[in-house]
Design an enzyme around this catalytic site. Structure first.
Site, short mmCIF file in Angstrom:
data_model
loop_
_atom_site.label_atom_id
_atom_site.label_comp_id
_atom_site.label_asym_id
_atom_site.label_seq_id
_atom_site.Cartn_x
_atom_site.Cartn_y
_atom_site.Cartn_z
N LYS A 28 -2.23 3.34 11.73
CA LYS A 28 -2.99 3.55 10.51
C LYS A 28 -3.32 2.20 9.91
O LYS A 28 -2.61 1.21 10.10
CB LYS A 28 -2.22 4.41 9.50
N SER A 76 -6.56 5.09 -8.40
CA SER A 76 -7.00 6.20 -9.26
C SER A 76 -7.29 7.46 -8.46
O SER A 76 -7.23 7.47 -7.25
CB SER A 76 -8.24 5.79 -10.03
N THR A 79 0.44 -4.33 13.44
CA THR A 79 -0.49 -3.54 12.66
C THR A 79 0.14 -3.13 11.34
O THR A 79 1.29 -3.42 11.08
CB THR A 79 -0.94 -2.29 13.43
N ASN A 84 -11.39 -0.51 -3.02
CA ASN A 84 -10.25 -1.28 -3.49
C ASN A 84 -10.20 -1.40 -5.01
O ASN A 84 -9.12 -1.60 -5.58
CB ASN A 84 -10.26 -2.67 -2.83
N THR A 120 -3.70 6.31 4.86
CA THR A 120 -3.88 6.04 3.43
C THR A 120 -5.38 6.07 3.15
O THR A 120 -5.94 7.13 2.92
CB THR A 120 -3.24 4.71 3.00
#
Length: 413
Positions: free
Chosen positions: A186, A413, A197, A408, A160
């Site tokens: 990830k 957006s 995790t 963050n 991400t």
């Protein structure tokens, strides 16, 4: 901006017999990016998982728990995993739960197994509906791409806000046979896993009695992913899965107390710990990797409690970012960690090789330029000695930079 972390060389990642991985571009949140991954498991692969302790857990976490509980009760084994990024399917109520089940059922139909034999995983934005239609439309593409050597691509496809894919392998000799271990993870923010995790998948071809795997997954998580934090936030979707394909040419490991069991567990922990530390090294906006080691506690739990107080402190983390040896902030964090009978006169503080505080007060020999020297490094060890006992524990964290706020603030957006 990752701290001493680079994308893995695909050639360094060992394929695991009995496990194939495929990927696809589904447009879950953004076009033209790999965002759906499938793991296809041969019959007989043992699977165990550990999941978030966040009570507001995501729909796929609930489905995974249900399916693994059925396996533990004697149901058919897990045959596939499906992972999407871009959408967490958390905070989505009954509709989200149904969408997680529909995703698993779609893959199950394509590979010819029962829906309960497929585990779904999601990561991304919370409180948005999962676009099941896009994911299911991409599954044939993912299946056609399935290969045993796709670990590097899978590490990329589950990202991400990560800046670097996280994958690592190692091999060990067990009973005269070579055993392979490969894992991916990830995570870069919303990291304080209360179990594991954000997303982690660890596979080995070792022959392990299936009943040993659930406790193993917990122990691996405790020794690795439960020792990292970036911002103190526990994700809604944290999931860690351990798979043993039973393909290696050695006798089945029936106990961890055997020599073979100890060797395998140590190797698995090494991979899990490397993956966990990679998450911290790639923390959102991180410029420094920080080890917080607390010694001399009455119990490991209280050492960990103190270590997390230091690692979670925004004042400590911003001081590290600025390379400012304002180290009284660390002592303050030790003091508010919640150890009721802590005697401050027994506390010593070290910054790498620099002895900062003695018996709760500034070391007369300490010079601020020495602290400044260490604070400018991009890898730093904070060592606190409580003077209460013999217990020790360690947590890994990173600093807070301006970039953390930017990432963050603009995440959706």
């Amino acid at each position: 901006m990752a701290v001493h972390l680079h994308a893995p060389d695909p050639a360094s990642l060992l394929p695991i017999a009995g496990v194939r991985i495929g990927f696809a571009e589904a447009g879950v949140r953004k076009a033209n990016r790999k965002d759906v991954t499938v793991f296809l498991l041969d019959e007989g692969v043992a699977v165990a998982g550990v999941f978030t302790q966040n009570r507001f857990c995501a729909a796929p976490v609930q489905v995974c728990r249900e399916s693994l509980a059925r396996v533990a009760e004697g149901g058919e084994g897990i045959r596939a995993l499906v992972v999407n990024t871009g959408n967490a399917n958390a905070g989505t109520g009954a509709d989200g739960l149904q969408r997680a089940r529909d995703t698993a059922a779609s893959l199950a139909a394509l590979v010819g197994v029962a829906p309960g034999q497929v585990l779904p995983f999601s990561t991304g934005v919370i409180m948005e509906q999962l676009p099941v239609d896009r994911i299911t439309a991409a599954l044939p593409q993912a299946l056609s791409a399935a290969r045993a050597d796709n670990w590097a691509v899978a590490a990329e496809a589950i990202m991400t806000t990560d800046t670097v894919p996280k994958a690592f392998s190692r091999s060990v000799q067990i009973g005269g046979a070579t055993v392979s271990i490969t894992g991916i993870s990830k995570g870069a923010g919303m990291i304080r896993p209360n179990m594991a995790t954000m997303l982690g998948f660890l596979a080995t071809d070792a022959r392990v009695a299936p009943g040993l795997l659930p406790a193993l997954a917990l122990e691996l998580a405790e020794g690795s992913f439960n020792r990292v934090t970036i911002d103190g936030d526990t994700s809604t979707n944290d999931s860690f899965v351990v798979m043993a394909s039973q393909k290696a040419d050695h006798a089945e490991i029936a106990t961890w107390d055997s020599e073979e069991g100890r060797v395998l567990k140590a190797a698995l922990l090494d991979v899990a710990r490397t993956l966990a530390q990679a998450i911290v090294r790639d923390g959102e906006g991180a410029t420094k990797f920080i080890t917080v080691r607390v010694e001399g506690g009455k119990t490991a739990a209280e050492c960990r409690q103190v270590a997390y107080a230091i690692a979670h402190s925004p004042l400590v983390k911003t001081a590290f970012f600025a390379s400012d040896p304002n180290l009284g902030r660390i002592l303050a964090a030790v003091g508010y960690a919640g150890i009721a009978d802590l005697d401050q006169t027994g506390i010593d503080l070290f910054l790498d090789d620099v002895h900062v505080a003695v018996q709760g007060g500034r070391n007369p020999a300490y010079r601020e330029e020495e602290g400044q020297r260490v604070m400018k490094q991009d890898e730093i060890t904070v060592r606190v000695v409580l003077g209460r006992g013999d217990a020790v524990d360690t947590v890994w964290t990173c600093d807070f930079s301006h970039e953390y706020v930017t990432i963050n603030a603009d995440y959706r957006s």
